[in-house]
Write a protein that holds these residues in place. Sequence first.
Motif, PDB file in Angstrom:
ATOM      1  N   SER A   1     -23.990  20.360  59.938  1.00 28.47           N
ATOM      2  CA  SER A   1     -23.478  19.506  60.997  1.00 28.47           C
ATOM      3  C   SER A   1     -21.973  19.364  60.827  1.00 28.47           C
ATOM      4  O   SER A   1     -21.436  19.575  59.746  1.00 28.47           O
ATOM      5  CB  SER A   1     -24.152  18.128  60.956  1.00 28.47           C
ATOM      6  N   GLY A   2     -21.310  19.010  61.898  1.00 27.73           N
ATOM      7  CA  GLY A   2     -19.874  18.802  61.843  1.00 27.73           C
ATOM      8  C   GLY A   2     -19.103  20.067  61.527  1.00 27.73           C
ATOM      9  O   GLY A   2     -18.142  20.021  60.784  1.00 27.73           O
ATOM     10  N   ASN A   3     -19.528  21.197  62.056  1.00 30.27           N
ATOM     11  CA  ASN A   3     -18.835  22.449  61.773  1.00 30.27           C
ATOM     12  C   ASN A   3     -17.439  22.447  62.376  1.00 30.27           C
ATOM     13  O   ASN A   3     -17.140  21.700  63.297  1.00 30.27           O
ATOM     14  CB  ASN A   3     -19.650  23.633  62.290  1.00 30.27           C
ATOM     15  N   ARG A   4     -16.581  23.310  61.844  1.00 26.33           N
ATOM     16  CA  ARG A   4     -15.187  23.419  62.279  1.00 26.33           C
ATOM     17  C   ARG A   4     -15.029  24.723  63.033  1.00 26.33           C
ATOM     18  O   ARG A   4     -15.376  25.780  62.523  1.00 26.33           O
ATOM     19  CB  ARG A   4     -14.300  23.394  61.039  1.00 26.33           C
ATOM     20  N   ILE A   5     -14.483  24.673  64.235  1.00 19.94           N
ATOM     21  CA  ILE A   5     -14.313  25.851  65.065  1.00 19.94           C
ATOM     22  C   ILE A   5     -12.814  26.031  65.308  1.00 19.94           C
ATOM     23  O   ILE A   5     -12.169  25.149  65.871  1.00 19.94           O
ATOM     24  CB  ILE A   5     -15.051  25.704  66.412  1.00 19.94           C
ATOM     25  N   VAL A   6     -12.274  27.171  64.857  1.00 19.78           N
ATOM     26  CA  VAL A   6     -10.847  27.410  64.994  1.00 19.78           C
ATOM     27  C   VAL A   6     -10.593  28.678  65.802  1.00 19.78           C
ATOM     28  O   VAL A   6     -11.439  29.559  65.891  1.00 19.78           O
ATOM     29  CB  VAL A   6     -10.132  27.506  63.624  1.00 19.78           C
ATOM     30  N   ILE A   7      -9.384  28.759  66.355  1.00 19.06           N
ATOM     31  CA  ILE A   7      -8.951  29.931  67.113  1.00 19.06           C
ATOM     32  C   ILE A   7      -7.831  30.570  66.304  1.00 19.06           C
ATOM     33  O   ILE A   7      -6.892  29.885  65.896  1.00 19.06           O
ATOM     34  CB  ILE A   7      -8.446  29.528  68.502  1.00 19.06           C
ATOM     35  N   THR A   8      -7.960  31.874  66.045  1.00 15.57           N
ATOM     36  CA  THR A   8      -6.916  32.567  65.307  1.00 15.57           C
ATOM     37  C   THR A   8      -6.387  33.737  66.126  1.00 15.57           C
ATOM     38  O   THR A   8      -7.121  34.371  66.873  1.00 15.57           O
ATOM     39  CB  THR A   8      -7.423  33.101  63.945  1.00 15.57           C
ATOM     40  N   MET A   9      -5.097  33.987  65.968  1.00 14.87           N
ATOM     41  CA  MET A   9      -4.444  35.140  66.580  1.00 14.87           C
ATOM     42  C   MET A   9      -3.610  35.787  65.494  1.00 14.87           C
ATOM     43  O   MET A   9      -2.768  35.111  64.885  1.00 14.87           O
ATOM     44  CB  MET A   9      -3.557  34.722  67.753  1.00 14.87           C
TER      45      MET A   9
END
Length: 148
Positions: free
Chosen positions: A17-25
């Motif tokens: 639960s409480g996962n972290r979702i990030v955007i990378t370039m």
Amino acid sequence: MANNSVVQGQTNLQVRSGNRIVITMGGVQVGMLQSVAANDDYAPEPASGIGDIHVQENVPTIARHSLSVSTMVMNKGAMIKAGVAPENGDGVLLGIVFNIEIYSKDDGTLLRNYIGCSYASGSLEVTKHAIVMQQGQLLALDVTGTAA
């Protein structure tokens, strides 16, 4: 008589639960997501032999990875620093893509990585210091990880 024994603490991680979702370039984090729903479709087609109407196998024909996202915040400063912020419509035509990486909040394990994502449709809001996508559809070229 009261039982005064001390119970030893233990970690109980049966669900994530409480996962972290990030955007990378280009390997640089440029944003975060609050929610993502992913759909992986391999478009299986039935294969049968000549003169036989019975399907022998369902053969994958193309991998389609689509994501529905909400509240995606892109940091304009980080995008410029990474050299991936399109200045105008001509910049969009360069085909710059990004990854969406889902990490376990508990131990930092990379659960799922959607590679080569492109914006398909949605609603954007541009505010000072940030680009916020309230709702959006993205398409990814590939995916890794089992999310388990």
